[in-house]
Design an enzyme around this catalytic site. Sequence first.
Site, PDB file in Angstrom:
ATOM      1  N   GLU A  63       0.934  -1.408   0.212  1.00 55.65           N
ATOM      2  CA  GLU A  63       0.130  -0.005  -0.026  1.00 55.65           C
ATOM      3  C   GLU A  63       0.810   1.450  -0.049  1.00 55.65           C
ATOM      4  O   GLU A  63       0.518   2.367  -0.648  1.00 55.65           O
ATOM      5  CB  GLU A  63      -0.818   0.076   1.248  1.00 55.65           C
ATOM      6  CG  GLU A  63      -1.729   1.213   1.539  1.00 55.65           C
ATOM      7  CD  GLU A  63      -2.270   1.518   2.798  1.00 55.65           C
ATOM      8  OE1 GLU A  63      -2.539   2.483   3.087  1.00 55.65           O
ATOM      9  OE2 GLU A  63      -2.448   0.274   3.515  1.00 55.65           O
ATOM     10  N   ASP A  67       0.780   3.926  -3.088  1.00 59.82           N
ATOM     11  CA  ASP A  67       0.081   5.470  -2.601  1.00 59.82           C
ATOM     12  C   ASP A  67       1.006   6.323  -3.585  1.00 59.82           C
ATOM     13  O   ASP A  67       0.752   7.149  -4.054  1.00 59.82           O
ATOM     14  CB  ASP A  67       0.231   5.534  -1.262  1.00 59.82           C
ATOM     15  CG  ASP A  67       0.055   6.950  -0.931  1.00 59.82           C
ATOM     16  OD1 ASP A  67      -1.119   7.349  -1.171  1.00 59.82           O
ATOM     17  OD2 ASP A  67       0.841   7.855  -0.602  1.00 59.82           O
ATOM     18  N   ASP A 136      -7.082   1.352   0.694  1.00 61.81           N
ATOM     19  CA  ASP A 136      -5.783   0.643   1.038  1.00 61.81           C
ATOM     20  C   ASP A 136      -5.465  -0.343   0.195  1.00 61.81           C
ATOM     21  O   ASP A 136      -4.362  -0.622  -0.039  1.00 61.81           O
ATOM     22  CB  ASP A 136      -5.863   0.088   2.704  1.00 61.81           C
ATOM     23  CG  ASP A 136      -5.928   1.278   3.576  1.00 61.81           C
ATOM     24  OD1 ASP A 136      -5.928   2.555   3.070  1.00 61.81           O
ATOM     25  OD2 ASP A 136      -6.313   1.029   4.594  1.00 61.81           O
ATOM     26  N   GLU A 139      -4.779   0.460  -3.252  1.00 67.71           N
ATOM     27  CA  GLU A 139      -3.060   1.069  -3.316  1.00 67.71           C
ATOM     28  C   GLU A 139      -2.286   0.001  -3.153  1.00 67.71           C
ATOM     29  O   GLU A 139      -1.251  -0.060  -4.033  1.00 67.71           O
ATOM     30  CB  GLU A 139      -2.781   1.867  -2.204  1.00 67.71           C
ATOM     31  CG  GLU A 139      -3.652   3.351  -2.448  1.00 67.71           C
ATOM     32  CD  GLU A 139      -3.278   4.389  -1.266  1.00 67.71           C
ATOM     33  OE1 GLU A 139      -3.471   5.333  -1.675  1.00 67.71           O
ATOM     34  OE2 GLU A 139      -3.125   3.878  -0.170  1.00 67.71           O
TER      35      GLU A 139
END
Length: 255
Positions: A63, A67, A136, A139
């Site tokens: 994640e 991101d 989440d 990502e």
Amino acid sequence: MSRSRKPKVSADERWEQAFDAVDHAPLLERLGVDIDRDGLKLALTHRSFANEHGHLPNNERLEFVGDAVLGLSVATKLFELYPSRPESDLSPMRAAIVSRYGLADIAREIDLGSHVLIGKGEALTGGREKDSILADTTEAIFGAIYLQHGFATARDVILTLFDEKLRTATVSKKHHDWKTDLQVRLAELKLPVAEYVSQASGPEHDQTFTADALVDGVSRGTGTGPNKKLAEQEAAHQAVLFLRDHAAEAVRGNA
């Protein structure tokens, strides 16, 4: 006569079994890219599942990477699409697109929730539909794609999934995320997470959507719009305004 004991199933075996219980081919088809088994399994493993099975690895590191890849991909595309916009416009546009709710929208479009590995507690409380878990995990998927295929492939997947959001981004409304504001206010008041119900009316080519923002089952705001997302944002806006003046009433109703 002693009964033979069943061999104990290890945490890794339970992880494999949970992963294999779902056909992930439709998800990969929606993403338009292949992800190797180990990478996909890790990307789909929420910490609640990992912690319930002897602290297995979870998707939080992926994640973190995803991101960064997402942010750069969206920022670069906005830079290209809106050459006359200043940074003061582009920053809030990017923030809205990659927000928790923006990511959760994408997750629902590709039915990601049915593929996530979550713990029993999260499953009982609707974890597969929670915006935070969906965002989440999305990502983490981007992180897995990046690590296996590189930035260009990850960027292409992201831009394909976010194409509509990127091309319909506007600055006139400053992309104010009333749903986020509402959740923050509800958390401050120790009230449950808002739920949204919507319905459409009118001919298919010209529908109007009406949405209600429910707090503990009670509508605290109603909104209308040309699509579900805008109707929900307006409902959240009205709920925020309601809570500004009637917070005590809402808290009493939840007591």
